[in-house]
Design a protein around this motif. Structure first.
Motif, PDB file in Angstrom:
ATOM      1  N   LEU A 170      -2.056   4.176   8.110  1.00  0.00           N
ATOM      2  CA  LEU A 170      -2.510   2.802   7.891  1.00  0.00           C
ATOM      3  C   LEU A 170      -4.010   2.747   7.637  1.00  0.00           C
ATOM      4  O   LEU A 170      -4.482   1.941   6.832  1.00  0.00           O
ATOM      5  CB  LEU A 170      -2.133   1.928   9.091  1.00  0.00           C
ATOM      6  N   LEU A 171      -4.765   3.597   8.318  1.00  0.00           N
ATOM      7  CA  LEU A 171      -6.209   3.651   8.098  1.00  0.00           C
ATOM      8  C   LEU A 171      -6.520   4.071   6.667  1.00  0.00           C
ATOM      9  O   LEU A 171      -7.407   3.498   6.018  1.00  0.00           O
ATOM     10  CB  LEU A 171      -6.850   4.610   9.088  1.00  0.00           C
ATOM     11  N   LEU A 222      -4.611   3.539   4.110  1.00  0.00           N
ATOM     12  CA  LEU A 222      -4.275   2.390   3.261  1.00  0.00           C
ATOM     13  C   LEU A 222      -5.378   1.334   3.278  1.00  0.00           C
ATOM     14  O   LEU A 222      -5.676   0.719   2.253  1.00  0.00           O
ATOM     15  CB  LEU A 222      -2.960   1.768   3.722  1.00  0.00           C
ATOM     16  N   PHE A 223      -5.997   1.100   4.442  1.00  0.00           N
ATOM     17  CA  PHE A 223      -7.088   0.131   4.518  1.00  0.00           C
ATOM     18  C   PHE A 223      -8.285   0.576   3.698  1.00  0.00           C
ATOM     19  O   PHE A 223      -8.976  -0.231   3.096  1.00  0.00           O
ATOM     20  CB  PHE A 223      -7.510  -0.103   5.963  1.00  0.00           C
ATOM     21  N   ILE A 224      -8.568   1.868   3.671  1.00  0.00           N
ATOM     22  CA  ILE A 224      -9.718   2.368   2.914  1.00  0.00           C
ATOM     23  C   ILE A 224      -9.446   2.297   1.416  1.00  0.00           C
ATOM     24  O   ILE A 224     -10.327   1.955   0.624  1.00  0.00           O
ATOM     25  CB  ILE A 224     -10.049   3.803   3.354  1.00  0.00           C
ATOM     26  N   ILE A 225      -8.228   2.587   1.014  1.00  0.00           N
ATOM     27  CA  ILE A 225      -7.886   2.602  -0.407  1.00  0.00           C
ATOM     28  C   ILE A 225      -7.746   1.190  -0.979  1.00  0.00           C
ATOM     29  O   ILE A 225      -7.961   0.974  -2.162  1.00  0.00           O
ATOM     30  CB  ILE A 225      -6.588   3.411  -0.622  1.00  0.00           C
ATOM     31  N   SER A 226      -7.442   0.223  -0.130  1.00  0.00           N
ATOM     32  CA  SER A 226      -7.200  -1.140  -0.611  1.00  0.00           C
ATOM     33  C   SER A 226      -8.440  -1.687  -1.320  1.00  0.00           C
ATOM     34  O   SER A 226      -9.571  -1.389  -0.942  1.00  0.00           O
ATOM     35  CB  SER A 226      -6.807  -2.053   0.543  1.00  0.00           C
ATOM     36  N   PRO A 227      -8.240  -2.507  -2.329  1.00  0.00           N
ATOM     37  CA  PRO A 227      -9.384  -3.002  -3.113  1.00  0.00           C
ATOM     38  C   PRO A 227     -10.261  -3.991  -2.353  1.00  0.00           C
ATOM     39  O   PRO A 227     -11.384  -4.246  -2.752  1.00  0.00           O
ATOM     40  CB  PRO A 227      -8.736  -3.683  -4.314  1.00  0.00           C
TER      41      PRO A 227
END
Length: 58
Positions: free
Chosen positions: A13-14, A16-21
């Motif tokens: 999940l971490l 995913l948070f970093i990759i999110s725009p």
């Protein structure tokens, strides 16, 4: 073993948070990512060795 699986899920999940725009404070999140990676690596290593990783079972 549940602690190890939970840490793997939190690490995913971490990422995913970093990759999110819309990730705010991306520099700080990268520092947290490095720290989480080392904690995850330690937990996986303990699971491979066979040490009890669940604190409730003592």
């Amino acid at each position: 073993m549940n602690k190890t699986l939970l840490n793997i899920l939190m690490f995913a999940l971490l990422i995913l948070f970093i990759i999110s725009p819309f990730a705010a404070l991306a520099g700080l999140m990268l520092v947290v990512l490095v720290a989480a990676f080392f904690f995850l690596l330690g937990d996986v290593f303990q699971a491979i060795i066979g040490r009890n990783t669940d604190p409730k079972k003592s």
